[in-house]
Design a protein around this motif. Structure first.
Motif, PDB file in Angstrom:
ATOM      1  N   ARG A  84       0.840  -1.206   0.000  1.00 50.20           N
ATOM      2  CA  ARG A  84       0.000   0.000   0.000  1.00 50.20           C
ATOM      3  C   ARG A  84       0.876   1.258   0.000  1.00 50.20           C
ATOM      4  O   ARG A  84       1.154   1.845   1.057  1.00 50.20           O
ATOM      5  CB  ARG A  84      -0.932  -0.006   1.205  1.00 50.20           C
ATOM      6  CG  ARG A  84      -1.842  -1.216   1.264  1.00 50.20           C
ATOM      7  CD  ARG A  84      -2.938  -1.062   2.294  1.00 50.20           C
ATOM      8  NE  ARG A  84      -3.848   0.034   1.949  1.00 50.20           N
ATOM      9  CZ  ARG A  84      -4.911   0.360   2.691  1.00 50.20           C
ATOM     10  NH1 ARG A  84      -5.175  -0.307   3.807  1.00 50.20           N
ATOM     11  NH2 ARG A  84      -5.685   1.355   2.330  1.00 50.20           N
ATOM     12  N   ASP A  86       0.172   4.144  -0.874  1.00 48.75           N
ATOM     13  CA  ASP A  86      -0.587   5.320  -0.421  1.00 48.75           C
ATOM     14  C   ASP A  86      -0.469   5.514   1.080  1.00 48.75           C
ATOM     15  O   ASP A  86      -0.558   6.636   1.595  1.00 48.75           O
ATOM     16  CB  ASP A  86      -2.062   5.186  -0.814  1.00 48.75           C
ATOM     17  CG  ASP A  86      -2.715   3.925  -0.238  1.00 48.75           C
ATOM     18  OD1 ASP A  86      -2.027   2.886  -0.154  1.00 48.75           O
ATOM     19  OD2 ASP A  86      -3.901   3.978   0.124  1.00 48.75           O
ATOM     20  N   LYS A  87      -0.245   4.406   1.796  1.00 54.43           N
ATOM     21  CA  LYS A  87      -0.127   4.454   3.255  1.00 54.43           C
ATOM     22  C   LYS A  87       1.310   4.239   3.733  1.00 54.43           C
ATOM     23  O   LYS A  87       1.591   4.352   4.929  1.00 54.43           O
ATOM     24  CB  LYS A  87      -1.011   3.369   3.882  1.00 54.43           C
ATOM     25  CG  LYS A  87      -2.486   3.484   3.554  1.00 54.43           C
ATOM     26  CD  LYS A  87      -3.136   4.643   4.285  1.00 54.43           C
ATOM     27  CE  LYS A  87      -4.639   4.640   4.064  1.00 54.43           C
ATOM     28  NZ  LYS A  87      -5.291   5.754   4.789  1.00 54.43           N
ATOM     29  N   MET A  89       2.965   1.328   3.704  1.00 54.62           N
ATOM     30  CA  MET A  89       2.982   0.121   4.534  1.00 54.62           C
ATOM     31  C   MET A  89       2.573  -1.093   3.714  1.00 54.62           C
ATOM     32  O   MET A  89       2.118  -0.990   2.575  1.00 54.62           O
ATOM     33  CB  MET A  89       2.023   0.287   5.718  1.00 54.62           C
ATOM     34  CG  MET A  89       0.558   0.383   5.320  1.00 54.62           C
ATOM     35  SD  MET A  89      -0.516   0.647   6.765  1.00 54.62           S
ATOM     36  CE  MET A  89      -2.129   0.343   6.037  1.00 54.62           C
ATOM     37  N   ASP A  91       0.033  -4.595   4.009  1.00 52.28           N
ATOM     38  CA  ASP A  91      -1.240  -4.814   4.692  1.00 52.28           C
ATOM     39  C   ASP A  91      -1.832  -6.173   4.320  1.00 52.28           C
ATOM     40  O   ASP A  91      -2.357  -6.356   3.227  1.00 52.28           O
ATOM     41  CB  ASP A  91      -2.219  -3.695   4.316  1.00 52.28           C
ATOM     42  CG  ASP A  91      -3.492  -3.711   5.157  1.00 52.28           C
ATOM     43  OD1 ASP A  91      -3.716  -4.695   5.893  1.00 52.28           O
ATOM     44  OD2 ASP A  91      -4.270  -2.740   5.070  1.00 52.28           O
ATOM     45  N   HIS A  96      -8.448  -5.784   4.223  1.00 51.71           N
ATOM     46  CA  HIS A  96      -7.760  -5.306   3.022  1.00 51.71           C
ATOM     47  C   HIS A  96      -7.695  -6.385   1.949  1.00 51.71           C
ATOM     48  O   HIS A  96      -7.878  -6.097   0.756  1.00 51.71           O
ATOM     49  CB  HIS A  96      -6.348  -4.833   3.366  1.00 51.71           C
ATOM     50  CG  HIS A  96      -5.604  -4.302   2.180  1.00 51.71           C
ATOM     51  ND1 HIS A  96      -5.975  -3.152   1.531  1.00 51.71           N
ATOM     52  CD2 HIS A  96      -4.531  -4.795   1.499  1.00 51.71           C
ATOM     53  CE1 HIS A  96      -5.153  -2.935   0.510  1.00 51.71           C
ATOM     54  NE2 HIS A  96      -4.277  -3.918   0.466  1.00 51.71           N
ATOM     55  N   ASP A 122       4.169  -8.974   5.276  1.00 42.25           N
ATOM     56  CA  ASP A 122       3.702  -7.960   6.227  1.00 42.25           C
ATOM     57  C   ASP A 122       4.051  -8.461   7.623  1.00 42.25           C
ATOM     58  O   ASP A 122       3.478  -9.440   8.098  1.00 42.25           O
ATOM     59  CB  ASP A 122       2.195  -7.774   6.067  1.00 42.25           C
ATOM     60  CG  ASP A 122       1.590  -6.870   7.144  1.00 42.25           C
ATOM     61  OD1 ASP A 122       2.353  -6.148   7.804  1.00 42.25           O
ATOM     62  OD2 ASP A 122       0.349  -6.899   7.303  1.00 42.25           O
TER      63      ASP A 122
END
Length: 307
Positions: A84, A86-87, A89, A91, A96, A122
């Motif tokens: 991700r 956009d974050k 991170m 996930d 998700h 993750d």
């Protein structure tokens, strides 16, 4: 094209997978022609990820192949989620995973994925959650087979403690110039850099557990520093590859993929090219079996030293 079984499943897949990470570099007409050419050559396994073009690549592919029910039956579709950007991170939460698969299916205009992979580990993964998500995806018919990407043996063992489904594939970086998973096996108990086991013997683990390794970036050196074929940084390697290619009457591209396919692990390289001629050269590799001498000569020409 020659096929293999994907992991322990009954799914017959071509030995070369078509990676769609760069399909958004093609215009509509070129994308249509590329996909059609791949299919005409037996390359019907297409690898995607929600990360590629932020989902745009899956949409472009669906349009390019003119997705409908009859077309879908001719395809083997694989996609991935978990990264991700956009974050900032990774996930692997249940929420998700389920949401990502729904969005992937929507973009690909299909009701199911043949294969779904977790994209990079993750460290906050709760395997019970992943297992719950996989059970929902399987029972709903949205995903038929499951796998991982860039995971070591213990990470897979942790997942398998809770998963009901087998792990059929593991996508890992491997090329003639990125051979750490091979090097450490040659240099067991040696006091040199090549002896460092960086992945928990993932090559041998996947062979032992019948998990298909899908080498990504099979022409890259470093992480994404460039291709080694025709590169002045690798004169000895290119000389050796060109010599062997000439003996077989094929291109250097074909030999680079044939080198991976020669390994008894029954790998399925993921090819990222959007060039139809290069894709055809990669497909030809399925018909070539390098000799043991040829395989080792290429390995040594890449700068690797046998102990």
């Amino acid at each position: 094209m020659r096929t293999i079984k994907l992991g322990t499943s009954s799914l017959e897949v071509p030995v070369v997978a078509v990676g769609c990470m760069r399909i958004n570099s093609l215009d509509k007409k070129a994308a249509e022609h590329f996909v059609q050419t791949a299919l005409e050559n037996g390359a019907n396994f297409f690898d995607h990820a929600d990360l590629y073009g932020a989902g745009e690549c899956e949409e472009i592919f669906a349009e390019a192949v003119h997705m409908n029910e009859s077309v879908r039956e001719k395809l083997i579709l694989q996609s991935k989620c978990g990264i991700r950007p956009d974050k900032g991170m990774f996930d692997f939460s249940k929420e998700h995973i389920l949401d990502s698969v729904d969005n992937i299916l929507k973009r690909l205009k299909t009701d199911y994925l043949d294969v779904f992979l977790l994209h990079r580990p993750d460290t906050l993964m709760e395997p019970e959650e992943v297992a719950e998500a996989f059970d929902i995806l399987e029972s709903s018919g949205k995903v038929r087979h499951f796998g991982v990407s860039n995971q070591n043996p213990m990470q897979m063992e942790l997942l398998k403690k809770y998963m009901k489904q087998p792990i059929v594939a593991n996508q890992l970086q491997l090329s003639i110039t990125n051979t750490t998973m091979i090097d450490s096996g040659f240099n067991v108990n040696m006091e040199n850099e090549a002896a460092v086991n960086r992945d928990g013997s993932v090559l041998d683990y996947c062979r032992l557990k019948d998990i298909t390794i899908q080498p990504w970036s099979p022409f890259q050196y470093g992480f994404f520093e460039g291709v080694f074929l025709g590169n002045d940084k690798f004169p000895e390697l290119n000389q050796k590859i060109d010599e062997i290619a000439a003996n077989y009457g094929v291109s250097n591209t074909t030999i680079a993929i044939a080198w991976l396919l020669r390994h008894p692990a029954n790998m399925q390289p993921v090819i990222g090219t959007m060039n139809e001629a290069r894709l055809a050269d990669c497909i030809k590799a399925g018909d070539i079996r390098l000799t043991r001498e040829e395989w080792y000569s290429i390995y040594r020409a890449a700068g690797n030293i046998l102990p």
